[in-house]
Design an enzyme around this catalytic site. Structure first.
Site, PDB file in Angstrom:
ATOM      1  N   HIS A 168       0.865  -1.179   0.000  1.00 24.86           N
ATOM      2  CA  HIS A 168       0.000   0.000   0.000  1.00 24.86           C
ATOM      3  C   HIS A 168       0.903   1.231   0.000  1.00 24.86           C
ATOM      4  O   HIS A 168       2.135   1.095   0.040  1.00 24.86           O
ATOM      5  CB  HIS A 168      -0.984  -0.029   1.171  1.00 24.86           C
ATOM      6  CG  HIS A 168      -0.341  -0.206   2.517  1.00 24.86           C
ATOM      7  ND1 HIS A 168       0.517   0.727   3.059  1.00 24.86           N
ATOM      8  CD2 HIS A 168      -0.412  -1.213   3.412  1.00 24.86           C
ATOM      9  CE1 HIS A 168       0.928   0.309   4.227  1.00 24.86           C
ATOM     10  NE2 HIS A 168       0.389  -0.887   4.468  1.00 24.86           N
ATOM     11  N   LYS A 180       3.157  -3.571  16.948  1.00 25.34           N
ATOM     12  CA  LYS A 180       1.928  -4.367  17.161  1.00 25.34           C
ATOM     13  C   LYS A 180       1.680  -4.501  18.655  1.00 25.34           C
ATOM     14  O   LYS A 180       2.599  -4.806  19.417  1.00 25.34           O
ATOM     15  CB  LYS A 180       2.077  -5.770  16.555  1.00 25.34           C
ATOM     16  CG  LYS A 180       2.133  -5.764  15.050  1.00 25.34           C
ATOM     17  CD  LYS A 180       0.737  -5.775  14.461  1.00 25.34           C
ATOM     18  CE  LYS A 180       0.755  -5.661  12.974  1.00 25.34           C
ATOM     19  NZ  LYS A 180       0.126  -4.621  12.290  1.00 25.34           N
ATOM     20  N   ARG A 215       0.627 -11.766  16.749  1.00 22.36           N
ATOM     21  CA  ARG A 215      -0.006 -11.978  15.447  1.00 22.36           C
ATOM     22  C   ARG A 215      -0.457 -13.414  15.278  1.00 22.36           C
ATOM     23  O   ARG A 215       0.142 -14.319  15.854  1.00 22.36           O
ATOM     24  CB  ARG A 215       1.014 -11.712  14.327  1.00 22.36           C
ATOM     25  CG  ARG A 215       1.384 -10.292  14.134  1.00 22.36           C
ATOM     26  CD  ARG A 215       2.573 -10.293  13.207  1.00 22.36           C
ATOM     27  NE  ARG A 215       3.135  -8.980  13.019  1.00 22.36           N
ATOM     28  CZ  ARG A 215       2.884  -8.219  11.946  1.00 22.36           C
ATOM     29  NH1 ARG A 215       2.080  -8.622  11.010  1.00 22.36           N
ATOM     30  NH2 ARG A 215       3.465  -7.044  11.826  1.00 22.36           N
ATOM     31  N   ASP A 225       9.998   2.461  13.218  1.00 19.51           N
ATOM     32  CA  ASP A 225       9.801   1.313  14.115  1.00 19.51           C
ATOM     33  C   ASP A 225      10.820   0.189  13.867  1.00 19.51           C
ATOM     34  O   ASP A 225      10.849  -0.787  14.603  1.00 19.51           O
ATOM     35  CB  ASP A 225       8.366   0.773  14.003  1.00 19.51           C
ATOM     36  CG  ASP A 225       8.056   0.217  12.619  1.00 19.51           C
ATOM     37  OD1 ASP A 225       8.874   0.397  11.693  1.00 19.51           O
ATOM     38  OD2 ASP A 225       6.979  -0.398  12.460  1.00 19.51           O
ATOM     39  N   LYS A 252      -4.478   8.950  10.091  1.00 20.52           N
ATOM     40  CA  LYS A 252      -3.401   8.089   9.607  1.00 20.52           C
ATOM     41  C   LYS A 252      -3.129   8.279   8.127  1.00 20.52           C
ATOM     42  O   LYS A 252      -4.072   8.387   7.335  1.00 20.52           O
ATOM     43  CB  LYS A 252      -3.821   6.634   9.849  1.00 20.52           C
ATOM     44  CG  LYS A 252      -2.769   5.853  10.595  1.00 20.52           C
ATOM     45  CD  LYS A 252      -3.217   4.445  10.860  1.00 20.52           C
ATOM     46  CE  LYS A 252      -1.981   3.603  11.108  1.00 20.52           C
ATOM     47  NZ  LYS A 252      -2.266   2.222  11.338  1.00 20.52           N
ATOM     48  N   LYS A 268      -4.858   6.154   4.358  1.00 18.78           N
ATOM     49  CA  LYS A 268      -6.182   5.546   4.529  1.00 18.78           C
ATOM     50  C   LYS A 268      -7.242   6.465   3.926  1.00 18.78           C
ATOM     51  O   LYS A 268      -7.149   7.680   4.043  1.00 18.78           O
ATOM     52  CB  LYS A 268      -6.486   5.349   6.025  1.00 18.78           C
ATOM     53  CG  LYS A 268      -5.638   4.268   6.675  1.00 18.78           C
ATOM     54  CD  LYS A 268      -6.445   3.004   6.805  1.00 18.78           C
ATOM     55  CE  LYS A 268      -5.666   1.735   6.876  1.00 18.78           C
ATOM     56  NZ  LYS A 268      -4.649   1.518   7.772  1.00 18.78           N
TER      57      LYS A 268
END
Ligand SMILES: N[C@@H](Cc1ccc(O)cc1)C(=O)O
Length: 418
Positions: free
Chosen positions: A45, A82, A86, A191, A228, A231
């Site tokens: 994306h 996160k 996951r 990150d 954000k 989006k």
């Protein structure tokens, strides 16, 4: 101005491990550098573009980019950013995603072979558990690993041994590429700092303290309105044209806020300082023209989808704005309306009022339909229809495939002919 100065000017540098050393190295050697992406989805994306745009800038400056697809790491899951553990993906899914991402990367970096695509599954899958523990595990200090933000932020909610180990796998990648692909620099989002420095420490342990290995992270992309980046109401903005059409992609960039547009031009285009400076003046002095947004949309859409896609997106934008949809080709209508409201209708001729209220349900009632038609609020395939007795003949338009209805100034509907 070297590439580091350029990145600085673009606001694209968050942290560097050894800024002075890297600055010196870029002026001495066209080394290899890498950024990785995990195949956790089947498409990139717009957020994924950020580190890879930088790799591309290095490529254009003569350096050797290595794109790493994380077939191994993607089967584990990076705990960075996160809040919770996951769910593991099936290996089939990972494989499928790998292929899709590899194809997207090839499109972005060109078919000319001036880059490499590697998959960390190829080397990571070769280690036995004992090799891993003896050759790598021994070099990682658990205290250091626990102190990394990625792990420390998860200690309360919990983190599995599997995700805890992720940083070692990414460190092994950097070491592998340092040894085999002449890679000296890893780039990633803010990150990724812990994972990148982990790799550098490993290289210094196994290859010597003076081994040239650097890390550079990019600031988190923040939008002026606090929402954000990347989006829309429809969700993420994908590079896959099946998920986000090139027209929607173009629209996403065209709709950039004046406060963000210069930053995006710096991050997502290859325009130079002078041109971006001019556009900055235009945002200040004649913002209503939205020239900076138009340049941004053109540049990024061309980079991702090619020149023809830009022309198509512009045709669609112009036709939907002016209402002259009759100027569009059938294919353009198909793309432009892919994710807009649509209904199915038969090819039979029908009175316009009945068709709007009963067949398509675009109008809530015949009374409302009559009123809208009389008031000139209805356009069929670009032509105003203001006679309530008129008939509509679906077979007469866009190769008999669809009818485009505009109600009021902006609302469009697509009636697909069965
Ligand atoms: N951890 C990175 C992806 C990555 C994977 C392996 C690497 O060697 C480098 C980067 C991310 O989640 O964005």
């Amino acid at each position: 101005m070297d590439i580091i100065d350029d990145l600085q000017w673009r606001g694209a540098i968050n942290q560097q491990t050894d800024a002075e050393g890297l600055k010196k190295e870029v002026n001495e050697k066209k080394f290899g550098l890498y950024a990785g992406i995990d195949p956790t989805g089947d498409s990139m994306h717009v957020g994924h573009l950020i580190p890879f745009m930088i790799l591309k800038r290095f490529q254009l400056a003569g350096f050797k980019p290595v794109i790493l697809i994380g077939g191994a790491t993607g089967s584990i899951g990076d705990p960075s950013g996160k809040k919770a553990e996951r769910k593991l993906q099936s290996m089939e899914q990972v494989k499928y995603n790998e292929e899709r991402l590899t194809n997207q990367m090839k499109k972005l970096f060109g078919e000319d072979g001036k880059f490499q695509i590697v998959n960390n599954y190829d080397w990571t899958s070769q280690f036995s558990l004992l090799d891993f523990l003896r050759d790598y595990g021994k070099r990682f200090n658990v205290n250091t690993m626990l102190n990394k933000e990625i792990v420390s932020s998860r200690l309360e909610t919990g983190i599995s041994y599997t995700e805890f180990t992720y940083q070692i796998l990414q460190a092994m990648d950097f070491e592998h590429l340092y040894k085999n692909n002449d890679v000296e620099l890893q780039i990633g989002g803010a990150d990724q700092w812990g994972n990148i420095t982990g790799g550098i420490e490993l290289i210094h342990k196994t290859q010597g303290a003076d081994a040239k290995a650097f890390g550079l992270t990019i600031p988190l992309m923040l939008k002026a309105d606090g929402t954000k980046f990347g989006k829309t109401e429809g969700g993420a903005v994908w590079l896959d044209p099946e998920k986000t059409t090139p027209y929607e992609f173009y629209q996403f960039w065209i709709n950039t806020d004046d406060r963000d547009v210069i930053k995006y031009l710096k991050y997502f285009t290859f325009l130079d300082r002078e041109e971006i400076g001019d556009l900055e003046d235009k945002v200040k002095n004649e913002p209503w023209k939205r020239e900076a947004q138009r340049r941004l949309a053109e540049e990024v859409t061309e980079f991702v989808h090619g020149k023809d896609a830009v022309v198509e997106a512009q045709n669609i934008t112009e036709a939907l704005f002016s209402g002259n949809v009759q100027d569009l080709t059938t294919a353009e209508v198909e793309t432009g309306f892919k994710n807009m409201p649509s209904v199915e209708v038969s090819a039979d001729k029908k009175n316009i009022v009945e068709w709007l209220a009963d067949d398509t349900e675009i109008e809530p009632s015949r009374r409302q339909a009559r009123e809208d038609v009389k008031n000139g609020a209805i356009r069929i395939n670009g032509e105003k229809v203001d006679n309530v007795d008129a008939d509509i003949d679906p077979s007469q338009s866009f190769d008999g495939k669809f009818v485009v209805v505009r109600r009021g100034k902006k609302k469009y509907y697509l009636a697909r002919i069965k």
